[in-house]
Design a protein around this motif. Sequence first.
Motif, short mmCIF file in Angstrom:
data_model
loop_
_atom_site.label_atom_id
_atom_site.label_comp_id
_atom_site.label_asym_id
_atom_site.label_seq_id
_atom_site.Cartn_x
_atom_site.Cartn_y
_atom_site.Cartn_z
N GLU A 147 0.85 -1.19 0.00
CA GLU A 147 0.00 0.00 0.00
C GLU A 147 0.89 1.25 0.00
O GLU A 147 2.09 1.17 0.24
N HIS A 148 0.28 2.39 -0.28
CA HIS A 148 0.98 3.68 -0.29
C HIS A 148 2.14 3.70 -1.29
O HIS A 148 3.10 4.46 -1.11
N ILE A 149 2.04 2.88 -2.31
CA ILE A 149 3.11 2.84 -3.32
C ILE A 149 3.23 4.17 -4.04
O ILE A 149 4.33 4.60 -4.42
N GLU A 150 2.08 4.85 -4.23
CA GLU A 150 2.12 6.14 -4.93
C GLU A 150 2.95 7.15 -4.17
O GLU A 150 3.57 8.05 -4.77
N SER A 151 3.01 7.04 -2.84
CA SER A 151 3.80 7.98 -2.03
C SER A 151 5.28 7.64 -2.03
O SER A 151 6.12 8.53 -1.93
N HIS A 152 5.58 6.35 -2.14
CA HIS A 152 6.96 5.90 -1.96
C HIS A 152 7.66 5.51 -3.26
O HIS A 152 8.89 5.37 -3.29
N GLY A 153 6.90 5.28 -4.31
CA GLY A 153 7.51 4.94 -5.59
C GLY A 153 7.64 3.46 -5.85
O GLY A 153 7.63 3.02 -6.99
N SER A 154 7.76 2.66 -4.79
CA SER A 154 7.85 1.21 -4.94
C SER A 154 7.57 0.56 -3.59
O SER A 154 7.66 1.22 -2.54
N TYR A 155 7.26 -0.73 -3.64
CA TYR A 155 7.02 -1.46 -2.39
C TYR A 155 8.29 -1.50 -1.54
O TYR A 155 8.24 -1.35 -0.32
#
Length: 256
Positions: A147-155
């Motif tokens: 989750e929150h991949i959009e914030s971090h760029g990748s898992y």
Amino acid sequence: MLDQILSKIRSQIPSKVFSFFQPAYHYFFSITGAILYRFPSRQIKIIAVTGTKGKSSTTEIANAILEEAGYKTALSNTIRFKIADNSEDNMYKMSMPGRFFVQRFIRKAVKAKCDYIVLEMTSQGTMQYRHKFLDLNALVFTNLSPEHIESHGSYENYVQAKLEIAKELSRSAKRPRIMVVNGDDKENLKFLAFDSEVKKSFTIKDKIPETQLIGEFNKYNVLAAVTLARCLSINEEIIKKAVANFKGIPGRVQFI
């Protein structure tokens, strides 16, 4: 007010320039908040809870056990902010508010003579160095899912952001340091790899106290809080009583 000023300043800076100086920017305000409130985390026991799911529930259950054991507590999570007997809803629309808020909250808890603070800590918070200058006593890791991949760029970046909190625990000068980890989660060893001095405890499934909470996921949340309490040497009967009396969390599997 300060956050509004900072947002205004940021809006005037080209995005590429801001991205380059972003770590220094966040670090500066993180240490400024700690200095302004005189490093309050050094004067109180701090328990951090992180993970993708179950953070708020786990903080609430842990807080209930600590209160049953006679400790005065402070609590900061997605749902509310509590210092001793005073509780107010979290209206910030974020699980872990800004750096100045966190340091001020801890200072207030110290002033109220609280024994423990239970803090919900997030990956987005670590991106802005909100976890910095928090001298942790314990960390509870619930689980990780993509989750929150959009914030971090990748898992993987997301995982690393969570691991920053474990890293902060390993830097803490407090003793003993406790880490409670969900052994069923595939990322568990990454958390446990940080410090051989950390007291490590894996959750187990065969000793779940009687609880009013429903759902398999809540068994994990209860186990996380119970394992933490055992690591803190809280009496088993107190733990059982606190869990049995715990009625649930507002907005979490709530019947209407």
